[in-house]
Design a protein around this motif. Structure first.
Motif, PDB file in Angstrom:
ATOM      1  N   TYR A 182      -5.129  12.647  -3.931  1.00 25.12           N
ATOM      2  CA  TYR A 182      -4.279  11.765  -4.741  1.00 25.12           C
ATOM      3  C   TYR A 182      -3.904  12.324  -6.111  1.00 25.12           C
ATOM      4  CZ  TYR A 182      -5.308   8.330  -1.201  1.00 25.12           C
ATOM      5  OH  TYR A 182      -5.409   7.674   0.006  1.00 25.12           O
ATOM      6  N   SER A 183      -4.421  13.457  -6.496  1.00 23.32           N
ATOM      7  CA  SER A 183      -4.154  13.940  -7.853  1.00 23.32           C
ATOM      8  C   SER A 183      -2.689  14.290  -8.070  1.00 23.32           C
ATOM      9  CB  SER A 183      -5.028  15.158  -8.157  1.00 23.32           C
ATOM     10  OG  SER A 183      -4.764  16.210  -7.247  1.00 23.32           O
ATOM     11  N   ARG A 184      -1.967  14.640  -6.986  1.00 19.42           N
ATOM     12  CA  ARG A 184      -0.559  15.010  -7.112  1.00 19.42           C
ATOM     13  C   ARG A 184       0.345  14.200  -6.190  1.00 19.42           C
ATOM     14  NH1 ARG A 184      -1.046  21.673  -7.122  1.00 19.42           N
ATOM     15  NH2 ARG A 184      -2.598  21.810  -8.799  1.00 19.42           N
ATOM     16  N   LEU A 185      -0.178  13.165  -5.562  1.00 15.51           N
ATOM     17  CA  LEU A 185       0.584  12.443  -4.544  1.00 15.51           C
ATOM     18  C   LEU A 185       1.774  11.703  -5.162  1.00 15.51           C
ATOM     19  CD1 LEU A 185       0.350  11.975  -1.455  1.00 15.51           C
ATOM     20  CD2 LEU A 185      -0.594   9.736  -2.001  1.00 15.51           C
ATOM     21  N   VAL A 194       2.677   0.449  10.047  1.00 13.36           N
ATOM     22  CA  VAL A 194       1.226   0.315  10.250  1.00 13.36           C
ATOM     23  C   VAL A 194       0.886  -1.163  10.053  1.00 13.36           C
ATOM     24  CG1 VAL A 194      -1.058   0.904   9.379  1.00 13.36           C
ATOM     25  CG2 VAL A 194       0.727   2.656   9.486  1.00 13.36           C
ATOM     26  N   ILE A 195       0.381  -1.807  11.067  1.00 10.78           N
ATOM     27  CA  ILE A 195       0.125  -3.249  11.017  1.00 10.78           C
ATOM     28  C   ILE A 195      -1.179  -3.512  10.269  1.00 10.78           C
ATOM     29  CG2 ILE A 195      -0.124  -5.356  12.353  1.00 10.78           C
ATOM     30  CD1 ILE A 195       2.604  -3.920  12.578  1.00 10.78           C
ATOM     31  N   PHE A 196      -1.066  -4.273   9.176  1.00  7.98           N
ATOM     32  CA  PHE A 196      -2.245  -4.595   8.371  1.00  7.98           C
ATOM     33  C   PHE A 196      -2.752  -5.993   8.715  1.00  7.98           C
ATOM     34  CE2 PHE A 196       0.001  -1.630   5.385  1.00  7.98           C
ATOM     35  CZ  PHE A 196      -0.911  -0.592   5.522  1.00  7.98           C
ATOM     36  N   ILE A 197      -4.052  -6.110   8.844  1.00  8.82           N
ATOM     37  CA  ILE A 197      -4.708  -7.397   9.046  1.00  8.82           C
ATOM     38  C   ILE A 197      -5.518  -7.701   7.789  1.00  8.82           C
ATOM     39  CG2 ILE A 197      -4.770  -7.151  11.555  1.00  8.82           C
ATOM     40  CD1 ILE A 197      -7.652  -6.238  11.337  1.00  8.82           C
ATOM     41  N   PRO A 198      -5.982  -8.940   7.611  1.00  6.28           N
ATOM     42  CA  PRO A 198      -6.704  -9.274   6.375  1.00  6.28           C
ATOM     43  C   PRO A 198      -7.855  -8.329   6.050  1.00  6.28           C
ATOM     44  CG  PRO A 198      -6.175 -11.279   7.577  1.00  6.28           C
ATOM     45  CD  PRO A 198      -5.746 -10.138   8.442  1.00  6.28           C
ATOM     46  N   GLU A 199      -8.550  -7.835   7.068  1.00  3.70           N
ATOM     47  CA  GLU A 199      -9.683  -6.942   6.828  1.00  3.70           C
ATOM     48  C   GLU A 199      -9.260  -5.620   6.200  1.00  3.70           C
ATOM     49  OE1 GLU A 199      -9.072  -8.558   9.561  1.00  3.70           O
ATOM     50  OE2 GLU A 199     -10.786  -9.902   9.855  1.00  3.70           O
ATOM     51  N   ASP A 200      -7.959  -5.288   6.288  1.00  5.64           N
ATOM     52  CA  ASP A 200      -7.474  -4.016   5.766  1.00  5.64           C
ATOM     53  C   ASP A 200      -7.166  -4.070   4.273  1.00  5.64           C
ATOM     54  OD1 ASP A 200      -7.563  -3.164   8.381  1.00  5.64           O
ATOM     55  OD2 ASP A 200      -5.429  -3.520   8.756  1.00  5.64           O
ATOM     56  N   LEU A 201      -7.165  -5.263   3.701  1.00  3.18           N
ATOM     57  CA  LEU A 201      -6.670  -5.437   2.341  1.00  3.18           C
ATOM     58  C   LEU A 201      -7.419  -4.601   1.313  1.00  3.18           C
ATOM     59  CD1 LEU A 201      -5.709  -9.150   1.669  1.00  3.18           C
ATOM     60  CD2 LEU A 201      -4.327  -7.096   1.376  1.00  3.18           C
ATOM     61  N   GLU A 202      -8.737  -4.599   1.404  1.00  2.00           N
ATOM     62  CA  GLU A 202      -9.525  -3.888   0.411  1.00  2.00           C
ATOM     63  C   GLU A 202      -9.215  -2.395   0.427  1.00  2.00           C
ATOM     64  OE1 GLU A 202     -11.628  -3.530  -2.822  1.00  2.00           O
ATOM     65  OE2 GLU A 202     -11.283  -5.455  -1.833  1.00  2.00           O
ATOM     66  N   GLY A 203      -9.120  -1.831   1.636  1.00  2.00           N
ATOM     67  CA  GLY A 203      -8.796  -0.412   1.741  1.00  2.00           C
ATOM     68  C   GLY A 203      -7.413  -0.093   1.211  1.00  2.00           C
ATOM     69  N   LEU A 204      -6.432  -0.933   1.559  1.00  2.00           N
ATOM     70  CA  LEU A 204      -5.060  -0.698   1.101  1.00  2.00           C
ATOM     71  C   LEU A 204      -4.964  -0.804  -0.421  1.00  2.00           C
ATOM     72  CD1 LEU A 204      -2.084  -0.231   1.671  1.00  2.00           C
ATOM     73  CD2 LEU A 204      -1.835  -2.683   2.102  1.00  2.00           C
ATOM     74  N   ARG A 205      -5.646  -1.789  -0.981  1.00  2.32           N
ATOM     75  CA  ARG A 205      -5.643  -1.963  -2.431  1.00  2.32           C
ATOM     76  C   ARG A 205      -6.272  -0.740  -3.113  1.00  2.32           C
ATOM     77  NH1 ARG A 205      -7.622  -7.739  -3.578  1.00  2.32           N
ATOM     78  NH2 ARG A 205      -9.491  -6.816  -2.692  1.00  2.32           N
ATOM     79  N   ALA A 206      -7.351  -0.222  -2.540  1.00  2.00           N
ATOM     80  CA  ALA A 206      -8.023   0.941  -3.106  1.00  2.00           C
ATOM     81  C   ALA A 206      -7.143   2.182  -3.029  1.00  2.00           C
ATOM     82  CB  ALA A 206      -9.349   1.188  -2.376  1.00  2.00           C
ATOM     83  N   VAL A 207      -6.390   2.316  -1.924  1.00  2.00           N
ATOM     84  CA  VAL A 207      -5.453   3.443  -1.788  1.00  2.00           C
ATOM     85  C   VAL A 207      -4.411   3.401  -2.901  1.00  2.00           C
ATOM     86  CG1 VAL A 207      -3.619   4.396  -0.352  1.00  2.00           C
ATOM     87  CG2 VAL A 207      -5.777   3.724   0.698  1.00  2.00           C
ATOM     88  N   LEU A 208      -3.830   2.220  -3.152  1.00  2.00           N
ATOM     89  CA  LEU A 208      -2.800   2.100  -4.188  1.00  2.00           C
ATOM     90  C   LEU A 208      -3.364   2.407  -5.572  1.00  2.00           C
ATOM     91  CD1 LEU A 208      -0.925  -1.115  -2.975  1.00  2.00           C
ATOM     92  CD2 LEU A 208      -0.218   1.270  -2.718  1.00  2.00           C
ATOM     93  N   LEU A 209      -4.585   1.972  -5.842  1.00  2.00           N
ATOM     94  CA  LEU A 209      -5.196   2.261  -7.132  1.00  2.00           C
ATOM     95  C   LEU A 209      -5.448   3.763  -7.300  1.00  2.00           C
ATOM     96  CD1 LEU A 209      -7.740  -0.699  -7.426  1.00  2.00           C
ATOM     97  CD2 LEU A 209      -5.685  -0.313  -8.815  1.00  2.00           C
ATOM     98  N   GLN A 210      -5.864   4.427  -6.230  1.00  2.00           N
ATOM     99  CA  GLN A 210      -6.110   5.865  -6.290  1.00  2.00           C
ATOM    100  C   GLN A 210      -4.840   6.634  -6.624  1.00  2.00           C
ATOM    101  OE1 GLN A 210      -8.612   7.806  -6.379  1.00  2.00           O
ATOM    102  NE2 GLN A 210     -10.121   7.467  -4.782  1.00  2.00           N
ATOM    103  N   ALA A 211      -3.724   6.188  -6.046  1.00  2.00           N
ATOM    104  CA  ALA A 211      -2.469   6.918  -6.201  1.00  2.00           C
ATOM    105  C   ALA A 211      -1.599   6.394  -7.344  1.00  2.00           C
ATOM    106  CB  ALA A 211      -1.676   6.858  -4.891  1.00  2.00           C
TER     107      ALA A 211
END
Length: 487
Positions: free
Chosen positions: A337-340, A348-365
């Protein structure tokens, strides 16, 4: 005499010379070498096929570059075949004809080594044919084939090189692939192949043919690999050793891996084959753009893939793939993520259980992300609300695609109040709210849409007025509202 007279006189002389192809071919050995480039250009223009082939066989320079003519589409199929046939004749000879020095046939368009038109004070004509080549792309010293070479005479690669971007497909193969396959069927040697872009499309020739071609490719020259609905897991595993040697690849695209019948329902076999393939990314230290589309066997293995992907990624796309909640967590823990700049998780179909991971991805990038595509991900109002704090941190974001998600006007208003006013120019592709349709999956109600657009304009007057508001339906994959903001 006007400055154009030498060009006109030479053109007339060339036409006269080429009028009798048999006589022209006999005279090639006696011509000054610097006359051959403009004569070859004239022969190509006049479609003197036999003369073109003979000129290639008598080419007095180390390199013949036709990239400009390829780019301008001035080589018709018969002329292209004549060039390749002439090159093939030289490949078959143990002793070169006197005066022939051709080692590199360069068919790259926009070749970095192509000096363009020959032009000097003593040569006022423009040929579109280059004879120069930098030393880095000269044919390598004759090198040995891998261990599966079939005969003693095959153990050394020829010292002639073909510079061309290769597209490998069984249906409608191009002239270069036909040239290579025809030589293999006749038991003849192939040239060394230097390609910057290697493409596999649809069904490909059988694996032994693929391997023979790949044995001759300068793998360190490959910069872009594209595999589209052509190879199964077994084929990918067989080609994995070649992929691992492509150390200068900066773009890798894989779409629609075909599941071989022998791998159905055998998880251990799928794991072994796919793991062996993705391990080859460990050598691609210059990889900047990675796109996996419709790769079903990716699910549950994102952590393995990211283990081999370095920190140089600028584009990361997993589209139309099944990703688990664990995959998204792995994605958020990656080193990439340093240069993304661009992240594409569309379809990609997201379900409620995916929220934490998706949120963490956005924060990283968040500090570098410019382009974000979450179209067609089935994101609901609740999920969007949970993502808003992370989205608000993406201060560099200039493009956001959310169309194809079942969002309401309330959810979109929350998004706009967080994302606006933008600090940079920004394009938002938003879904038409669900409350503008007759039920789920029903037709669009134009009256409701117009009412929503009027409300939207009032909201935008409060936060930031766009330079463009445009709604589209029944035109693209998804109905959408496009908002453009210029800063």
């Amino acid at each position: 005499m006007s400055s154009s007279s030498p060009r006109s006189l030479f053109a007339l002389a060339s036409q006269s010379f080429l009028r009798n192809q048999a006589q022209a071919i006999k005279s090639l050995d006696s011509l000054p070498p610097m006359l051959l480039p403009p004569l070859l250009s004239e022969a190509i223009s006049s479609r003197s096929i036999q003369t073109v082939q003979a000129m290639v066989q008598a080419w007095p320079f180390p390199c013949l570059s036709l990239g400009h003519l390829m780019e301008a589409q001035q080589l018709d199929p018969d002329i292209f075949k004549a060039v390749l046939d002439g090159f093939g004749v030289l490949l078959d000879l143990e002793v070169r004809p006197p005066g022939c020095n051709l080692k590199v046939l360069d068919l790259w368009t926009k070749s970095p080594n192509d000096t363009g038109n020959l032009h000097s004070p003593t040569q006022p004509w423009n040929t579109g044919i280059s004879i120069q080549k930098s030393e880095v792309d000269q044919p390598r010293t004759r090198r040995r084939r891998p261990n599966h070479a079939t005969s003693p005479q095959d153990q050394l690669l020829p010292d002639m090189q073909l510079d061309v971007d290769v597209c490998i497909q069984r249906a409608g193969p191009g002239p270069v692939l036909l040239f290579l396959i025809r030589r293999l069927r006749m038991g003849k040697v192939l040239p060394q192949i230097c390609c910057r872009k290697l493409t596999f499309v649809g069904k490909t020739p059988k694996l032994p043919v693929l391997k023979r071609i790949m044995d001759n490719v300068h793998l360190h020259c490959v910069q872009e690999v594209k595999i589209s609905y052509s190879l199964g897991l077994l084929d990918l595993a067989a080609l994995a050793p070649y992929m691992g040697q492509m150390v200068h690849v900066n773009t890798f695209y894989l779409s629609g891996v075909l599941m071989d019948p022998s791998t159905f329902f055998i998880e251990q076999k799928v794991q072994k084959l796919f793991s062996g393939f993705i391990a080859q990314f460990s050598g691609m230290h210059q990889l900047k753009h990675l796109h996996l589309d419709d790769v079903s066997c990716l699910e549950g293995r994102v952590d393995q893939l990211l283990k081999y992907v370095g920190t140089n990624l600028e584009t990361l796309a997993f589209t139309d793939c099944s990703l688990s909640a664990a995959d998204l967590i792995s994605l958020s823990l990656g080193r990439c993520y340093s240069r993304l700049i661009s992240l594409d998780l569309s379809e990609v179909i997201f379900i409620p259980e995916d929220l934490e991971g998706l949120r963490a991805v956005l924060l990283q990038a968040s500090s570098t992300l410019v382009h974000l595509d979450l179209g067609g991900c089935c994101i609901t109002d609740t999920q969007l609300t949970a993502m808003l704090p992370a989205l608000s941190r993406c201060i560099q974001l200039q493009f956001l695609r959310l169309c194809g998600n079942p969002l309401s006007s309330v959810g979109l208003e929350s998004l706009l109040r967080v994302m606006l006013p933008p600090s940079k120019s920004r394009v938002l592709l938003l879904p038409i709210p669900m409350d503008c349709y007759w039920g789920v999956g029903g037709p669009l109600q134009q009256g409701h849409l117009q009412g929503y657009l009027a409300e939207l304009r009032l909201l935008l007057q409060e936060v930031a007025m766009p330079t463009l508001i445009q709604d589209t339906h029944n035109t693209f994959q998804y109905d959408m509202i496009m908002l453009c903001f210029e800063v």
